[in-house]
Design an enzyme around this catalytic site. Structure first.
Site, PDB file in Angstrom:
ATOM      1  CG  HIS A 169      -1.783   1.165   1.399  1.00 45.18           C
ATOM      2  ND1 HIS A 169      -3.121   1.154   1.082  1.00 45.18           N
ATOM      3  CD2 HIS A 169      -1.529   2.433   1.858  1.00 45.18           C
ATOM      4  CE1 HIS A 169      -3.651   2.336   1.326  1.00 45.18           C
ATOM      5  NE2 HIS A 169      -2.696   3.131   1.803  1.00 45.18           N
ATOM      6  CD  GLU A 170       1.785   3.691   3.732  1.00 46.56           C
ATOM      7  OE1 GLU A 170       2.122   4.721   3.111  1.00 46.56           O
ATOM      8  OE2 GLU A 170       0.771   3.651   4.462  1.00 46.56           O
ATOM      9  CG  HIS A 207       0.412   6.014  -0.765  1.00 41.93           C
ATOM     10  ND1 HIS A 207      -0.657   6.489  -1.473  1.00 41.93           N
ATOM     11  CD2 HIS A 207      -0.104   5.446   0.362  1.00 41.93           C
ATOM     12  CE1 HIS A 207      -1.781   6.211  -0.825  1.00 41.93           C
ATOM     13  NE2 HIS A 207      -1.468   5.570   0.294  1.00 41.93           N
TER      14      HIS A 207
END
Length: 376
Positions: A30-31, A34
């Protein structure tokens, strides 16, 4: 049994390890999404941490400090221009560079990348599950085992038989039980809770030939206060599918899950606002999640894959809720700024984010309290 003993009995060391591992992988990717979308647009990333809390290891690479932190409960990415910066006189102000300097679509791309990564990961795992293990058929119940000497054996039911209809009615794909949507094959349990004559339409395969027969029997769920058992273990029938068909089924399954997830979150928020800590099977807290993972770890690797799918779907949808502090809330603020023609002031954004963060923290505390309350 004390609360501590109850919690300890519900969890296993192996389950806790797998829970930490599955959550860490989901959060890391997820990170990482980003990070990738920020770097692709030329925005520096100051740090990337796997885990939270005190930093155990750190190393600089490509302008980013990569960290391994003590607590395996998530992670974070520090993108330049997302946090307030110090202005003249030491006063905090809205940043003007990095992420803050991106156009609205660029900001949304960075924020949307995380939930989208979890969604893609869930689709990939689901495709692998369906293509290798077969796709569950919600409108058929396969008999997985028959207890020796049981009523089911006397009726001629055999392992591998598939029940396609109950009492002359085809099994539906979805049934409503106590206000909850369940796969149709689970209605077999409801049928066996009702007395009277019943008819199972059963499909069997023997020596390459498929035949269909009706199994008729009179049933009493309880006799002399004792619960009666038919003597079968059953689950959804499965059918082999190709990889393209598995992917298409994964997409359609995800679309079908969306209303259920939204109802579950709606129920959670309603219970939070009314301080209703009664158990809700649709939403699990950290202890409930670890308990589910513990059971899955004892079953098979594919059971863990199913849990990983649900964790990633939950993480994706939860982060898209338009609550300040979550990705969905940040996207909402970007859209508000675009509609106004200028970003929100630092004071406005800070007040909204503090309120959103406080709400999320109280919601998480409520989930933990509700999770623990079932052991009292």
């Amino acid at each position: 049994m004390s609360v501590i003993q109850g919690i300890a009995a519900a969890l296993t060391p192996l389950g806790l390890i797998w829970t930490a591992l599955l959550l860490s992988i989901a959060t890391f990717l997820h990170e990482l999404a980003h990070y990738a979308l920020a770097r692709a647009q030329g925005v520096p990333v100051k740090s990337f941490s796997v885990g939270m809390g005190p930093v155990l290891l750190r190393r600089s690479w490509h302008g980013t400090e990569w960290r391994l932190s003590l607590l395996p409960i998530g992670g974070y990415v520090e993108i330049d221009g997302m946090a307030p910066e110090e202005g003249p006189g030491g006063q905090l102000r809205s940043p003007t560079r990095g992420f803050a300097a991106l156009p609205a679509l660029g900001k949304i791309a960075v924020l949307l990348a995380g939930p989208l990564m979890n969604l893609l990961l869930a689709l990939g795992l689901m495709t692998a599950l369906f293509s290798s293990q077969g796709m569950p058929a919600p409108d058929r119940a396969r008999i997985e085992s028959v207890n020796p000497g049981s009523r089911a054996e006397a009726l001629g039911l055999r392992t591998g038989d598939v029940i396609t209809a109950i009492n002359g009615q085809d099994i539906p794909k979805i049934v409503e039980t106590n206000g909850q949507a369940r796969a149709g094959w689970e209605s077999l349990r409801t049928t066996l809770s009702r007395p009277g004559p019943h008819v199972f339409t059963v499909r069997s395969e023997q020596d390459g030939a498929v035949r269909t027969r009706e199994v008729r029997f009179d049933w009493q769920p309880t006799v002399g206060g004792q619960r009666q058992l038919l003597g079968i273990r059953y689950g959804p029938d499965v059918q082999p599918v190709s990889v393209p068909a598995a992917f298409a089924a994964s997409v359609s399954t995800t679309v079908e899950v969306v209303p259920q997830v939204l109802r579950a979150f709606g129920s959670l928020f309603a219970r939070f606002l009314t301080l209703d800590i009664s158990r809700d099977e649709n939403v699990s807290g950290p202890i409930g999640t670890a308990e589910i993972v513990s059971r899955a770890a004892e079953l098979s690797p594919w059971a863990l894959v199913q849990v990983a799918i649900m964790l990633n779907l939950s993480l994706a949808f939860f982060n898209l809720i338009p609550i300040p502090g979550l990705d969905g809330g940040r996207i909402l603020l970007v859209l508000l700024g675009a509609v106004k023609g200028r970003p929100l002031t630092f004071a406005q954004e800070q007040a909204i984010n503090i309120a959103g963060f406080a709400f999320v923290m109280m919601l998480m505390l409520f989930v933990v309290v509700r999770d623990v309350s079932r052991f009292f």
